[in-house]
Scaffold this motif. Structure first.
Motif, PDB file in Angstrom:
ATOM      1  N   HIS A 159      -5.362 -13.138 -37.295  1.00  0.00           N
ATOM      2  CA  HIS A 159      -6.036 -13.858 -36.075  1.00  0.00           C
ATOM      3  C   HIS A 159      -7.253 -14.365 -36.741  1.00  0.00           C
ATOM      4  O   HIS A 159      -8.150 -13.240 -37.136  1.00  0.00           O
ATOM      5  N   ARG A 160      -7.751 -15.375 -36.302  1.00  0.00           N
ATOM      6  CA  ARG A 160      -9.152 -15.691 -36.551  1.00  0.00           C
ATOM      7  C   ARG A 160     -10.177 -14.851 -35.878  1.00  0.00           C
ATOM      8  O   ARG A 160     -11.362 -14.811 -36.262  1.00  0.00           O
ATOM      9  N   PHE A 161     -10.058 -14.160 -34.954  1.00  0.00           N
ATOM     10  CA  PHE A 161     -10.870 -13.390 -33.967  1.00  0.00           C
ATOM     11  C   PHE A 161     -10.882 -11.751 -34.667  1.00  0.00           C
ATOM     12  O   PHE A 161     -11.241 -11.133 -34.119  1.00  0.00           O
ATOM     13  N   ASP A 162      -9.872 -11.684 -35.503  1.00  0.00           N
ATOM     14  CA  ASP A 162      -9.845 -10.456 -36.091  1.00  0.00           C
ATOM     15  C   ASP A 162     -11.061  -9.954 -37.049  1.00  0.00           C
ATOM     16  O   ASP A 162     -10.946  -9.860 -38.057  1.00  0.00           O
ATOM     17  N   LYS A 163     -11.987 -10.035 -36.189  1.00  0.00           N
ATOM     18  CA  LYS A 163     -13.247  -9.714 -37.079  1.00  0.00           C
ATOM     19  C   LYS A 163     -13.937  -8.895 -36.410  1.00  0.00           C
ATOM     20  O   LYS A 163     -13.836  -8.132 -35.356  1.00  0.00           O
ATOM     21  N   ALA A 164     -15.275  -8.046 -37.457  1.00  0.00           N
ATOM     22  CA  ALA A 164     -15.939  -7.054 -36.721  1.00  0.00           C
ATOM     23  C   ALA A 164     -16.623  -7.142 -35.147  1.00  0.00           C
ATOM     24  O   ALA A 164     -16.483  -6.098 -34.525  1.00  0.00           O
ATOM     25  N   ASP A 165     -17.140  -8.290 -35.140  1.00  0.00           N
ATOM     26  CA  ASP A 165     -17.610  -8.606 -33.723  1.00  0.00           C
ATOM     27  C   ASP A 165     -16.892  -9.123 -32.959  1.00  0.00           C
ATOM     28  O   ASP A 165     -17.287  -8.898 -31.555  1.00  0.00           O
ATOM     29  N   THR A 166     -15.846  -9.555 -32.999  1.00  0.00           N
ATOM     30  CA  THR A 166     -14.856 -10.354 -31.994  1.00  0.00           C
ATOM     31  C   THR A 166     -13.510  -9.787 -31.778  1.00  0.00           C
ATOM     32  O   THR A 166     -12.817 -10.142 -30.897  1.00  0.00           O
ATOM     33  N   LYS A 167     -13.296  -8.905 -32.593  1.00  0.00           N
ATOM     34  CA  LYS A 167     -11.811  -8.299 -32.245  1.00  0.00           C
ATOM     35  C   LYS A 167     -11.587  -7.748 -30.828  1.00  0.00           C
ATOM     36  O   LYS A 167     -10.665  -7.730 -30.483  1.00  0.00           O
ATOM     37  N   HIS A 168     -12.673  -7.012 -30.422  1.00  0.00           N
ATOM     38  CA  HIS A 168     -12.543  -6.391 -29.150  1.00  0.00           C
ATOM     39  C   HIS A 168     -13.280  -7.120 -28.187  1.00  0.00           C
ATOM     40  O   HIS A 168     -13.962  -6.556 -27.289  1.00  0.00           O
TER      41      HIS A 168
END
Length: 342
Positions: A159-168
Motif C-alpha cells: 500500500h502506498r501509505f504503508d510508510k513510517a509516518d502514514t501507516k497508522h
C-alpha cells in the motif's frame, strides 16, 4: 587510441572493438549532480512550510480542513508539505480529491498549482472562487486519507501509505513530528522511493540541455548556420525531428542527435532512434549518396554498458560518434567543416 571519426570508415568497420573502447573511455557521467532548475525549493524554505503547518495544527493534533486551509492560504508551501506526507504526485492527489469530494480537480490544475507554489513558495495564491474550491477539495481529501489511511497488509501487495509516518494515519505523523524518525527507516523509505526521484524527473530535460548547449557553442564558434529544433516539433521529412539540422530544415545536409542517459535500457532506445535517422538519410536508389550525414553526440554511463549497442551506433553514423570530451573535433571530422565561416 584513435576515435572512429578520425579513421576512414572502411577501416573502422573491419574492426569495431577498439573504437567502441575509445568512445567508452571518453564517456562522462554526471548522475550524482543535477541542475536545480526553476521551482527548486531548498530545505530551509521547505522547513518554513513544515513548521507553519505544524503550528497551525498544534503538532498535527488538530489536523482539520479548516485549520489546514487557513495555513495554506497564509503559507502556500504547506500544501507541498502535505503532498510530501501523503507521498503522492499532484495528479494522483487530484484524482483522489475528485473521487472523494465530487469536485472536478483536474490533473493539469494540480500540476499548475504545485509549480506555481514552487516558483514562489511563500507568496499568497491569487485565489479565484473556483481555485479555492479545488484547493479545499485537495485538503479535505488529504485530511480524510490521513485520518483513515486504510492500510491493509497483504502478502503480495504494498500500500502506498504503508510508510513510517502514514501507516497508522495521523498518529504516526504526530509521533514522527514529536520524536523524529529512526535513521534506518528513513534510509529504507529512500531505497523504496529512489532519492530525489521527483526532482530528477522534473529537471530531466535540463540534464540534456547541457550537452545541447555545448554543441551550440561549437557551431556558433565556427560560424555554422543551424536550426535547433524544439521538443516534439514537427519537421517535414522527419517523423521525429533531430536536435540540430545543418544548415536548415529546408536543405538538411547534417543532422545531430544529442542524447544523454544513465540507463542502458534507455540507451538502447536512443541508439535505435539514431539508426532510424540513418535509414532516413539513405536514398531509395542504392546508387545515390546519403541525403544527409548523421552525427551522434552522447553522454552518460548508460551508453557505456552494451558494446553491441555502441557498435550499432558507430555503424549507423559511419563513425561520427562524439562525447562531451571530443566535441572539439566535431567540426574538423565531419561534413560540418563545409559550412564553417570562421
Amino acid at each position: 587510441m584513435r576515435f572512429p571519426f578520425e579513421v576512414p570508415f572502411d577501416e573502422v568497420a573491419r574492426d569495431l572493438d577498439p573504437y567502441v573502447s575509445a568512445i567508452f573511455s571518453s564517456l562522462e557521467s554526471e548522475f550524482l549532480v543535477m541542475p536545480k532548475g526553476t521551482g527548486f525549493i531548498d530545505y530551509p524554505t521547505f522547513e518554513q512550510g513544515y513548521e507553519a503547518l505544524k503550528r497551525a495544527t498544534c503538532g498535527f493534533l488538530e489536523f482539520s480542513p479548516e485549520n489546514v486551509l487557513r495555513v495554506v492560504q497564509e503559507t502556500p508551501l504547506s500544501l507541498v508539505v502535505i503532498r510530501a506526507i501523503l507521498g503522492l504526485t499532484p495528479p494522483e492527489w487530484a484524482y483522489l480529491a475528485s473521487q472523494r469530494t465530487g469536485i472536478d480537480v483536474t490533473q493539469s490544475f494540480a500540476r499548475t498549482l504545485d509549480r506555481t507554489i514552487r516558483l514562489d513558495p511563500l507568496r499568497s495564491l491569487p485565489g479565484s472562487p473556483k481555485m479555492n474550491q479545488r484547493i479545499e477539495a485537495l485538503i479535505v481529501a488529504a485530511c480524510q486519507l490521513l485520518a483513515s489511511p486504510g492500510v491493509i497488509e497483504q502478502e503480495d501487495k504494498l500500500h502506498r501509505f504503508d510508510k513510517a509516518d502514514t501507516k497508522h494515519g495521523l498518529d504516526g505523523v504526530r509521533s514522527l513530528a514529536a520524536l523524529g524518525a529512526p535513521y534506518a527507516m528513513l534510509l529504507y523509505e529512500r531505497f523504496l522511493g529512489r532519492p530525489f526521484a521527483g526532482h530528477r524527473d522534473s529537471v530531466s530535460e535540463l540534464v540534456g540541455d547541457s550537452l545541447e548547449s555545448a554543441i551550440e557553442s561549437v557551431l556558433v564558434k565556427a560560424g555554422i548556420s543551424y536550426r535547433k529544433t524544439k521538443r516534439a516539433e514537427r519537421i517535414a521529412g522527419f517523423d521525429q525531428a533531430p536536435d540540430f539540422i545543418i544548415p536548415s530544415e529546408f536543405n538538411p545536409q547534417v543532422v545531430i542527435e544529442a542524447k544523454i542517459t544513465e540507463d542502458d535500457g534507455t540507451a538502447r532506445d536512443k541508439v535505435t532512434r539514431v539508426q532510424h535517422l540513418a535509414s532516413l538519410s539513405t536514398s531509395r536508389s542504392p546508387l545515390e549518396k546519403a541525403k544527409f550525414e548523421v552525427i551522434a553526440c552522447i553522454g552518460g554511463r548508460g551508453f557505456g554498458v552494451r558494446r553491441e549497442d555502441m557498435k550499432k551506433l558507430i555503424l549507423a553514423t559511419s563513425g561520427k560518434v562524439f562525447t562531451a570530451q571530443t566535441l572539439g573535433y566535431l567540426v574538423e571530422h565531419t561534413k560540418l567543416t563545409e559550412y564553417r565561416s570562421r
